[in-house]
Design an enzyme around this catalytic site. Sequence first.
Site, short mmCIF file in Angstrom:
data_model
loop_
_atom_site.label_atom_id
_atom_site.label_comp_id
_atom_site.label_asym_id
_atom_site.label_seq_id
_atom_site.Cartn_x
_atom_site.Cartn_y
_atom_site.Cartn_z
CG HIS A 109 41.80 32.94 90.58
ND1 HIS A 109 41.31 32.32 91.82
CD2 HIS A 109 43.02 33.66 90.95
CE1 HIS A 109 42.57 32.34 92.75
NE2 HIS A 109 43.25 33.22 92.01
CG HIS A 148 38.24 26.36 88.73
ND1 HIS A 148 37.15 26.36 89.61
CD2 HIS A 148 38.97 27.13 89.26
CE1 HIS A 148 37.46 27.26 90.50
NE2 HIS A 148 38.42 27.69 90.25
#
Length: 172
Positions: A109, A148
């Site tokens: 992303h 993440h």
Amino acid sequence: MLFKSLTKYDTDLFYLLHRPTIKRDCRAIIWMSKTGDGYLYFVIGMLLWAFEQEHGELFLSAALMAYALELPVYVILKKMFRRPRPCDLLADMTAHVTPSDKFSLPSGHTAAAWLMASIEAHFYPSFALLAYSWAALIGLSRILLGVHYPTDVIAGMLLGVTIASLSLFILG
């Protein structure tokens, strides 16, 4: 020793950023993250191609080339590093979203957001601050959601900026 130290700092920073989201309504953060799913990039590219005569077609060409280069590099890096996501590795951690794949390094992303922001900034400099701020928020959202580590996001940012720069260089 250096790797263990870096991993510890990365994990500590992850906890520092993620902890405030535990047991909180994260709809706004999820929404921010979803703006980086890719659909918006396509819509922006097509709208600029259709309605912006000066740079629209070149913008779309640059973006398509960049994503065609970024995606295989991203997949190779994910398979090479095979870094487990924090929500899978850390026992006391639960993600706010279900990740699309098993590994975390680099953040896809974030890579895509910084790639798009870099191309937008190149063709439309007056939107650079907005584009880079949006990309940074997408990266931050991935940490806040628990999928993440900070270094995954930094690696994604570097990947996105590098591939965007390479694509712009190739197109002249």
